[in-house]
Scaffold this motif. Structure first.
Motif, PDB file in Angstrom:
ATOM      1  N   HIS A  38      -5.493  11.209 -13.809  1.00 19.22           N
ATOM      2  CA  HIS A  38      -5.721  11.934 -12.559  1.00 19.22           C
ATOM      3  C   HIS A  38      -5.886  13.408 -12.887  1.00 19.22           C
ATOM      4  N   ASN A  39      -6.999  13.996 -12.423  1.00 23.43           N
ATOM      5  CA  ASN A  39      -7.343  15.376 -12.722  1.00 23.43           C
ATOM      6  C   ASN A  39      -7.539  16.127 -11.410  1.00 23.43           C
ATOM      7  N   SER A  40      -6.780  17.210 -11.221  1.00 23.81           N
ATOM      8  CA  SER A  40      -6.852  17.954  -9.959  1.00 23.81           C
ATOM      9  C   SER A  40      -8.073  18.850  -9.865  1.00 23.81           C
ATOM     10  N   ASN A  41      -8.740  19.125 -11.000  1.00 23.45           N
ATOM     11  CA  ASN A  41      -9.907  20.007 -10.989  1.00 23.45           C
ATOM     12  C   ASN A  41     -10.780  19.641 -12.183  1.00 23.45           C
ATOM     13  N   VAL A  42     -11.520  18.555 -12.044  1.00 25.36           N
ATOM     14  CA  VAL A  42     -12.217  17.982 -13.190  1.00 25.36           C
ATOM     15  C   VAL A  42     -13.337  18.887 -13.693  1.00 25.36           C
ATOM     16  N   THR A  43     -13.946  19.704 -12.835  1.00 27.24           N
ATOM     17  CA  THR A  43     -15.026  20.592 -13.252  1.00 27.24           C
ATOM     18  C   THR A  43     -14.542  21.990 -13.587  1.00 27.24           C
ATOM     19  N   MET A  44     -13.244  22.228 -13.530  1.00 20.46           N
ATOM     20  CA  MET A  44     -12.678  23.553 -13.771  1.00 20.46           C
ATOM     21  C   MET A  44     -13.313  24.606 -12.858  1.00 20.46           C
ATOM     22  N   ALA A  45     -13.495  24.257 -11.606  1.00 22.87           N
ATOM     23  CA  ALA A  45     -14.122  25.169 -10.652  1.00 22.87           C
ATOM     24  C   ALA A  45     -13.095  26.171 -10.135  1.00 22.87           C
ATOM     25  N   PRO A  46     -13.472  27.447  -9.981  1.00 25.17           N
ATOM     26  CA  PRO A  46     -12.541  28.437  -9.435  1.00 25.17           C
ATOM     27  C   PRO A  46     -12.273  28.247  -7.948  1.00 25.17           C
ATOM     28  N   ALA A  47     -13.185  27.584  -7.234  1.00 28.29           N
ATOM     29  CA  ALA A  47     -13.018  27.320  -5.799  1.00 28.29           C
ATOM     30  C   ALA A  47     -13.519  25.916  -5.496  1.00 28.29           C
ATOM     31  N   ASP A  48     -12.979  25.313  -4.446  1.00 33.17           N
ATOM     32  CA  ASP A  48     -13.351  23.964  -4.032  1.00 33.17           C
ATOM     33  C   ASP A  48     -13.284  22.973  -5.194  1.00 33.17           C
ATOM     34  N   PRO A  49     -12.126  22.809  -5.810  1.00 32.25           N
ATOM     35  CA  PRO A  49     -12.014  21.901  -6.956  1.00 32.25           C
ATOM     36  C   PRO A  49     -12.282  20.454  -6.565  1.00 32.25           C
ATOM     37  N   ILE A  50     -12.834  19.698  -7.495  1.00 33.10           N
ATOM     38  CA  ILE A  50     -13.086  18.276  -7.298  1.00 33.10           C
ATOM     39  C   ILE A  50     -11.968  17.489  -7.963  1.00 33.10           C
ATOM     40  N   GLU A  51     -11.246  16.722  -7.175  1.00 33.88           N
ATOM     41  CA  GLU A  51     -10.146  15.911  -7.688  1.00 33.88           C
ATOM     42  C   GLU A  51     -10.671  14.530  -8.041  1.00 33.88           C
ATOM     43  N   GLN A  52     -10.291  14.043  -9.206  1.00 33.17           N
ATOM     44  CA  GLN A  52     -10.826  12.774  -9.692  1.00 33.17           C
ATOM     45  C   GLN A  52      -9.741  11.920 -10.323  1.00 33.17           C
ATOM     46  N   ARG A  53      -9.870  10.614 -10.127  1.00 23.73           N
ATOM     47  CA  ARG A  53      -9.074   9.633 -10.853  1.00 23.73           C
ATOM     48  C   ARG A  53     -10.071   8.740 -11.594  1.00 23.73           C
ATOM     49  N   TYR A  54      -9.932   8.625 -12.892  1.00 19.66           N
ATOM     50  CA  TYR A  54     -10.919   7.895 -13.668  1.00 19.66           C
ATOM     51  C   TYR A  54     -10.240   7.106 -14.776  1.00 19.66           C
ATOM     52  N   LEU A  55     -10.986   6.110 -15.264  1.00 22.19           N
ATOM     53  CA  LEU A  55     -10.506   5.289 -16.368  1.00 22.19           C
ATOM     54  C   LEU A  55     -10.811   6.000 -17.682  1.00 22.19           C
ATOM     55  N   ARG A  56      -9.891   5.875 -18.614  1.00 24.87           N
ATOM     56  CA  ARG A  56     -10.050   6.525 -19.915  1.00 24.87           C
ATOM     57  C   ARG A  56      -9.588   5.548 -20.990  1.00 24.87           C
ATOM     58  N   ALA A  57     -10.392   5.386 -22.020  1.00 24.68           N
ATOM     59  CA  ALA A  57     -10.048   4.478 -23.117  1.00 24.68           C
ATOM     60  C   ALA A  57     -10.505   5.087 -24.428  1.00 24.68           C
ATOM     61  N   GLY A  58      -9.785   4.770 -25.492  1.00 25.97           N
ATOM     62  CA  GLY A  58     -10.154   5.351 -26.776  1.00 25.97           C
ATOM     63  C   GLY A  58      -9.613   4.561 -27.944  1.00 25.97           C
ATOM     64  N   VAL A  59     -10.145   4.883 -29.111  1.00 29.36           N
ATOM     65  CA  VAL A  59      -9.652   4.315 -30.364  1.00 29.36           C
ATOM     66  C   VAL A  59      -9.561   5.448 -31.374  1.00 29.36           C
ATOM     67  N   GLY A  60      -8.402   5.585 -31.980  1.00 30.87           N
ATOM     68  CA  GLY A  60      -8.193   6.573 -33.042  1.00 30.87           C
ATOM     69  C   GLY A  60      -7.867   5.866 -34.336  1.00 30.87           C
ATOM     70  N   PHE A  61      -8.259   6.458 -35.449  1.00 28.44           N
ATOM     71  CA  PHE A  61      -8.052   5.802 -36.735  1.00 28.44           C
ATOM     72  C   PHE A  61      -7.786   6.829 -37.826  1.00 28.44           C
ATOM     73  N   SER A  62      -7.192   6.350 -38.889  1.00 28.83           N
ATOM     74  CA  SER A  62      -6.921   7.152 -40.079  1.00 28.83           C
ATOM     75  C   SER A  62      -7.137   6.272 -41.303  1.00 28.83           C
ATOM     76  N   VAL A  63      -7.882   6.788 -42.267  1.00 30.10           N
ATOM     77  CA  VAL A  63      -8.172   6.055 -43.499  1.00 30.10           C
ATOM     78  C   VAL A  63      -7.704   6.895 -44.675  1.00 30.10           C
ATOM     79  N   ARG A  64      -6.926   6.301 -45.554  1.00 39.35           N
ATOM     80  CA  ARG A  64      -6.400   7.012 -46.715  1.00 39.35           C
ATOM     81  C   ARG A  64      -6.561   6.168 -47.975  1.00 39.35           C
ATOM     82  N   GLU A  65      -7.001   6.815 -49.030  1.00 39.35           N
ATOM     83  CA  GLU A  65      -7.120   6.181 -50.343  1.00 39.35           C
ATOM     84  C   GLU A  65      -6.787   7.231 -51.397  1.00 39.35           C
ATOM     85  N   ASN A  66      -5.992   6.850 -52.384  1.00 33.91           N
ATOM     86  CA  ASN A  66      -5.624   7.792 -53.435  1.00 33.91           C
ATOM     87  C   ASN A  66      -5.401   7.023 -54.731  1.00 33.91           C
TER      88      ASN A  66
END
Length: 435
Positions: A38-66
């Motif tokens: 939930h974002n209270s000002n998704v466009t970072m607007a100084p006036a009339d902010p747009i409030e949004q609720r959106y889905l967010r998904a991700g994948v993070g990874f780390s690869v190590r070899e030595n």
């Protein structure tokens, strides 16, 4: 429009595939997460902010070899956001940062490949928002030749080819060829000196708004490494020669110092000071970490993505405390940048960041952070103050499964009229880790 990711992913994959016979034993860690933000000002607007609720998904990874012939540290993250009511187009952003070192001939020849893919603003004078982001990638590769004259006198020759590419800001796109020769003298088991000579040729794709140049550096370096203290210092000179235009050259001293002190097994103090030429692409490669970690977010950076080198004077301090259940760090800094080509972004900055991680129970952790910065654009008479504070509560309710609640408050004040911005973010997610 996001064509930068496939281009450089294929290039990086080709490098890694070359050494696949050695990389089979690499340690791969990853985390999959999905949730609602939930974002209270998704466009970072100084006036009339747009409030949004959106889905967010991700994948993070780390690869190590030595192993003896191959060292690899690579981390990255891809993140998808699905905005409700199609007010904004769905976005996919990613980061990739890593370094590969392949030893072709032990003690004689090795090959290095580096890549840093980040998300940066299109316009650094405008707050972060869905329409003010672009992927910026810098890739470098080349051989390093080692040779010995005596047991205490060594030499090193390097050759690097680099590509820099921005998704929107075409003036940043360039090809670079750099060479360096270093002579290293071992003074004792704990200290050494070196003489370094470097040359770089920078060719920009867009010759209308960007001027090609050559850069030359010559400096001496002293290093001393003790059990609880490390010190390094560089003294020399740098020169930038433009190959066209009225302004032909600029020369400045090159001064750098870095120190690390461990007053106790749990605490560490660091210092880094510099006065030198740099540019956005060079800083991107210098920012690659030596150890891989799994990124939990795709953050928008604060780099000015353009073709101009700049003189930077900076002082960074750091304190870190580490214990079994509690870790904390504080990093204040001051910085001044003087752009060679355009003075629009000449700036003075000072600020600090605080981070902490506290294990409340075996399965419950609390993390927090706070940042504060005052940024002054000296040539356009503009000043901005930004502050953010955030906290993450994580509960591991089953092996490899974690629920996180992340909250953040951001505020920006500006001397420009109608540019004050505030934003609140809450993200509830569930994640799975393979370890």
């Amino acid at each position: 429009m996001r064509n930068i990711v496939p281009r450089f992913s294929v290039l990086a994959a080709a490098v890694l595939a070359t050494f696949s016979g050695h990389a089979l034993a690499a340690r791969v860690d990853y985390t999959l997460d999905a949730g609602v933000e939930h974002n209270s000002n998704v466009t970072m607007a100084p006036a009339d902010p747009i409030e949004q609720r959106y889905l967010r998904a991700g994948v993070g990874f780390s690869v190590r070899e030595n192993v003896s012939v191959l060292q690899l540290n690579l981390d990255g993250r891809a993140e998808y956001r699905d905005y409700e009511d199609d007010i904004f187009a769905d976005t996919v952003d990613g980061t990739l940062s890593g370094r590969l070192n392949w030893v072709a001939i032990p003690g004689r020849l090795f090959f290095v490949a580096e890549d840093n893919l980040t998300v940066q603003p299109v316009d650094s004078l405008v707050p972060d928002g869905p329409g003010n982001r672009q992927q910026v990638n810098v890739f470098s590769a080349g051989p390093t030749l080692l040779f010995n004259w005596t047991s205490s006198l060594h030499g090193q020759a390097e050759l690097r080819y680099a590509l820099s590419d921005a998704e929107v800001t075409d003036e940043f796109n360039s090809q670079r060829l750099a060479a360096a020769v270093r002579t290293i003298k071992e003074l004792s088991p704990t200290s050494r000196v070196s003489l370094n000579v470097q040359a770089q040729r920078v060719d920009f794709d867009d010759d209308v708004v960007a001027r090609d140049y050559n850069r030359y550096d010559a400096y001496g370096r002293y290093v001393r490494e003790l059990a609880q203290f490390e010190l390094g210092a560089d003294v020399g000179y740098s020169r930038i020669d433009y190959r066209r235009g009225q302004s032909r050259s600029r020369s400045e001293p090159l001064l750098r110092a870095d120190a690390k002190w461990n007053p106790s097994p749990r605490s560490q103090l660091t210092l880094a000071a510099s006065s030198q030429f740099s540019d956005t692409a060079t800083d991107a490669l210098a920012g690659i970490e030596s150890e891989s970690t799994i990124p939990q977010n795709v953050l928008t950076g604060d780099a000015v993505v353009n073709a101009s080198p700049y003189e930077i004077r900076s002082l960074d301090l750091g304190y870190r405390f580490t214990s079994t259940r509690f870790n904390a760090s504080l990093t204040p800094y001051v910085q001044k940048r003087d752009y060679v080509e355009s003075d629009t972004f000449d700036q003075k900055a000072r600020g600090a960041r605080f981070d902490m991680h506290w294990r409340l129970r075996q399965s419950l952790t609390l993390s927090g952070y706070a940042t504060l910065e005052r940024l002054e654009y000296t040539q356009i008479d503009r000043e901005e103050r930004t502050a953010s504070v955030g906290a993450i509560l994580a509960y591991q309710w089953a092996p490899r499964w974690t629920v996180r609640l992340h909250g953040e408050r951001y505020r920006r004040e500006s001397s420009e009229p109608n540019q004050e911005v505030a934003q609140n973010i809450v993200y509830l997610s569930i994640s799975y880790s393979n370890r």
